[in-house]
Design an enzyme around this catalytic site. Structure first.
Site, PDB file in Angstrom:
ATOM      1  N   HIS A  55       0.820  -1.221   0.000  1.00  0.00           N
ATOM      2  CA  HIS A  55       0.000   0.000   0.000  1.00  0.00           C
ATOM      3  C   HIS A  55       0.849   1.265   0.000  1.00  0.00           C
ATOM      4  CE1 HIS A  55      -4.042  -1.835   0.787  1.00  0.00           C
ATOM      5  NE2 HIS A  55      -3.244  -2.861   1.038  1.00  0.00           N
ATOM      6  N   ASP A  80       3.392   9.606  -0.370  1.00  0.00           N
ATOM      7  CA  ASP A  80       2.243   8.805   0.064  1.00  0.00           C
ATOM      8  C   ASP A  80       1.979   7.746  -0.998  1.00  0.00           C
ATOM      9  OD1 ASP A  80      -0.031   8.018   1.500  1.00  0.00           O
ATOM     10  OD2 ASP A  80      -0.619  10.094   1.904  1.00  0.00           O
TER      11      ASP A  80
HETATM   12  P1  ADP Z   1      -2.908   6.319   5.514  1.00  0.00           P
HETATM   13  O1  ADP Z   1      -3.289   4.974   5.012  1.00  0.00           O
HETATM   14  O2  ADP Z   1      -1.447   6.627   5.408  1.00  0.00           O
HETATM   15  O3  ADP Z   1      -3.400   6.638   6.870  1.00  0.00           O
HETATM   16  P2  ADP Z   1      -4.906   7.444   3.663  1.00  0.00           P
HETATM   17  O4  ADP Z   1      -5.214   8.865   3.346  1.00  0.00           O
HETATM   18  O5  ADP Z   1      -4.767   6.571   2.490  1.00  0.00           O
HETATM   19  O6  ADP Z   1      -3.597   7.439   4.572  1.00  0.00           O
HETATM   20  O7  ADP Z   1      -6.050   6.836   4.566  1.00  0.00           O
HETATM   21  C1  ADP Z   1      -6.437   7.466   5.747  1.00  0.00           C
HETATM   22  C2  ADP Z   1      -7.788   6.930   6.162  1.00  0.00           C
HETATM   23  O8  ADP Z   1      -7.981   7.251   7.523  1.00  0.00           O
HETATM   24  C3  ADP Z   1      -8.926   7.545   5.377  1.00  0.00           C
HETATM   25  O9  ADP Z   1      -9.879   6.558   5.083  1.00  0.00           O
HETATM   26  C4  ADP Z   1      -9.492   8.582   6.339  1.00  0.00           C
HETATM   27  O10 ADP Z   1     -10.876   8.791   6.222  1.00  0.00           O
HETATM   28  C5  ADP Z   1      -9.187   7.975   7.677  1.00  0.00           C
HETATM   29  N1  ADP Z   1      -8.993   9.029   8.690  1.00  0.00           N
HETATM   30  C6  ADP Z   1      -8.124  10.042   8.661  1.00  0.00           C
HETATM   31  N2  ADP Z   1      -8.260  10.839   9.741  1.00  0.00           N
HETATM   32  C7  ADP Z   1      -9.252  10.315  10.461  1.00  0.00           C
HETATM   33  C8  ADP Z   1      -9.869  10.685  11.691  1.00  0.00           C
HETATM   34  N3  ADP Z   1      -9.499  11.752  12.406  1.00  0.00           N
HETATM   35  N4  ADP Z   1     -10.862   9.901  12.132  1.00  0.00           N
HETATM   36  C9  ADP Z   1     -11.242   8.810  11.434  1.00  0.00           C
HETATM   37  N5  ADP Z   1     -10.687   8.422  10.292  1.00  0.00           N
HETATM   38  C10 ADP Z   1      -9.709   9.160   9.793  1.00  0.00           C
HETATM   39  O1  F6P Z   2      -0.497   1.621   4.276  1.00  0.00           O
HETATM   40  C1  F6P Z   2      -0.409   2.509   5.329  1.00  0.00           C
HETATM   41  C2  F6P Z   2      -0.676   1.890   6.696  1.00  0.00           C
HETATM   42  O2  F6P Z   2       0.414   1.321   7.306  1.00  0.00           O
HETATM   43  C3  F6P Z   2      -1.785   0.871   6.626  1.00  0.00           C
HETATM   44  O3  F6P Z   2      -1.303  -0.442   6.648  1.00  0.00           O
HETATM   45  C4  F6P Z   2      -2.657   1.250   7.762  1.00  0.00           C
HETATM   46  O4  F6P Z   2      -3.972   1.238   7.327  1.00  0.00           O
HETATM   47  C5  F6P Z   2      -2.328   2.684   8.089  1.00  0.00           C
HETATM   48  O5  F6P Z   2      -1.102   2.943   7.529  1.00  0.00           O
HETATM   49  C6  F6P Z   2      -2.425   3.003   9.570  1.00  0.00           C
HETATM   50  O6  F6P Z   2      -1.319   2.543  10.277  1.00  0.00           O
HETATM   51  P1  F6P Z   2      -1.332   1.735  11.635  1.00  0.00           P
HETATM   52  O7  F6P Z   2      -1.932   0.395  11.360  1.00  0.00           O
HETATM   53  O8  F6P Z   2       0.118   1.671  12.007  1.00  0.00           O
HETATM   54  O9  F6P Z   2      -2.151   2.522  12.601  1.00  0.00           O
END
Ligand code: ADP
Ligand code: F6P
Length: 470
Positions: free
Chosen positions: A162, A371
């Site tokens: 991912h 990202d």
């Molecule tokens: P990562 O996987 O690195 O966290 P992404 O942007 O791909 O980054 O995914 C983040 C996910 O977490 C999204 O689905 C978003 O809606 C969720 N998210 C981010 N901030 C919050 C929050 N404060 N509360 C709930 N969900 C959140």
């Molecule tokens: O791909 C990014 C990632 O490591 C995912 O595996 C996971 O959804 C997200 O970041 C959140 O990280 P963690 O599981 O360490 O809270």
């Protein structure tokens, strides 16, 4: 032992462990892309998900969620430190994100990473029925494909990363680079977010393992490992139906009122509190715009949602301290009574409240330094019910290759970022509508089901090896 024809193996289970003391089991919509993305496709598919429930200690059995069986894995305190916080999140995570923070190479962590990967592979081997498809997720479990192949040569093994896969010169820094590469190449199909990652892996494999092949297939001594780009997406339909709820519209109206009314431009960012997300660069840009009088608190406000993440890891603690100091400084310097420059929210939100936030924003600011994809950018587009709203998006997010109608920006260039924010704030309704329509149309065709369908169909080709070679 109940077995399944489809097994997903990921570091985390997709459920909220803390919400289940009475045995009731609820989907965890954890702040993180992976669980949310896979949740959409698995809730109606007979499958087993192998993963950690989020608490240290012995895992307890969990009830099924619809047709999905859960196989919880336990992690001890030492494993949490060595495998998860250590090798996965202090070595691989920063290295795979352009080393924006210095990766830590601690020899003690490797053993923990390897033994946890072995236990996950053993659990997957147990729950996979003969000839099953096993889909391993992300950098935490990079050794699982090869370990599983040794245990269960009959199963079809997919691996999806991912996060970005770094250029060879960065990967080469890893003390355990050969084992990690071999581990991943134990899969039949290795999927990435971007074609560049497949290219990087082909080059690395040629250099480190002497393999042949190109960006779509790597030929090792005895097998062909196919590789390819499959950009992950979101459940567009779910976000649309959430956004259509009266609660969300009311909530958005209330937020708009609380933030200062219709005349205010609302800049919104939603991130896990992670140094890859470029939060500090963004704060610098906004603060300089305020300093230079190019935006004023009477007509602009920023909302930064930064949900806590990996809080015991030193680099994350330091980041949180720096951000909170900077937000305090900016509000102290530029805010007015009842009118802060920035609203900083270090808390999780449920999906409907996130949708309301997305609907309230005039400018969504998504500026990671690196990202794999960034699903927040896609959620923002899906949550908009009209054609207003601007998306400022980092060129270094995987999503930028797809959402080309965003206002693309290099977040390292703070002056460029400032100009792009101003441009997005000043864009005409016609310009915004053209961009939003194009992004929405793209997302409709490329949602999470299209992603899973494309990946699993391609993986299935490996069952007939002659067809598997593209
Ligand atoms: P990562 O996987 O690195 O966290 P992404 O942007 O791909 O980054 O995914 C983040 C996910 O977490 C999204 O689905 C978003 O809606 C969720 N998210 C981010 N901030 C919050 C929050 N404060 N509360 C709930 N969900 C959140
Ligand atoms: O791909 C990014 C990632 O490591 C995912 O595996 C996971 O959804 C997200 O970041 C959140 O990280 P963690 O599981 O360490 O809270």
């Amino acid at each position: 032992m109940r077995q399944s024809s489809l097994v997903v193996v990921a570091n985390r289970l997709p459920l909220d462990d803390s919400a289940a003391p009475d045995g009731a089991c609820e989907w965890r919509r954890s702040p993180g892309g992976l669980a949310g993305a896979l949740h959409a496709i698995l809730e109606q598919t007979p499958a087993t998900w192998v993963g950690w429930g989020g608490r240290v200690g012995e895992a307890r059995p969990l009830p099924d969620i619809g047709t999905l069986r859960l196989r919880p894995m336990s992690l001890s305190e030492a494993e949490l430190r060595g495998y998860y916080e250590g090798f996965a999140n202090s070595t691989l995570w920063p290295l795979y994100h352009d080393a924006v923070v210095q990766p830590v190479f601690d020899r003690g962590w490797w053993e923990s990473y390897r033994s946890v990967n072995r236990r996950f592979a053993e659990a997957a081997a147990e729950v996979a029925e003969p000839g099953a498809t096993v889909w391993v997720q992300d950098y935490h479990l990079q050794l699982v494909p090869q370990l599983l192949r040794e245990l269960r040569p009959d199963v079809l093994i997919g691996f999806f990363l991912h996060v970005p896969f770094p250029p060879p010169e960065l990967f080469m820094q890893l003390p355990r680079r050969v084992e990690l590469l071999r581990g991943m190449l134990g899969a039949d199909l290795v999927g990435f977010q971007r074609p560049q990652a497949a290219h990087n892996v082909a080059q690395l494999a040629a250099k480190l393992l002497g393999t042949h092949g190109a960006d779509t297939a790597i030929v090792t001594d005895d097998r062909v490992v196919r590789t390819g780009a499959f950009p992950v997406s979101i459940d567009v339909a779910e976000m649309r139906s959430l956004s259509a709820r009266p609660y969300v519209a009311n909530q958005s109206r209330q937020l708009r009122h609380d933030l200062g009314g219709a005349h205010k431009k609302v800049l919104l960012s939603v991130d896990r509190l992670d140094y890859t997300k470029g939060i500090e660069h963004r704060l610098t840009a906004y603060s300089e715009l305020l300093r230079d009088g190019r935006v004023q608190v009477r007509d602009t406000v920023m909302v930064q949602v930064a949900v806590p993440s990996r809080e015991r890891v030193e680099s994350y603690r330091g980041l949180r301290d720096r951000i909170e100091r900077e937000v305090g400084r900016i509000n102290g310097e530029y805010g007015r009574v009842g009118e802060p420059a920035i609203h900083y929210l270090n808390q999780p939100f449920d999906r409907a409240d996130l949708a309301a936030l997305y609907q309230t924003a005039d400018v969504m600011v998504v500026t990671p330094l690196r990202d794999g994809m960034n699903l927040v950018a896609k959620e923002f587009v899906a949550a908009r019910r009209d054609d207003s709203g601007a998306l400022v998006l980092s060129e270094f997010a995987g999503a930028a290759a797809e959402l080309e109608d965003a206002f693309l920006v290099n977040p390292h260039d703070v002056d460029g970022l400032k100009e792009t924010l101003l441009q997005a704030m000043a864009a005409t309704p016609d310009d915004l509508a053209t961009r939003m329509k194009a992004m929405r149309a793209y997302l409709t065709r490329h949602d999470i089901r299209a992603w899973a369908g494309a990946y699993l169909t391609d993986l299935d080709l490996a069952r007939s090896p002659s067809l598997g070679l593209r």
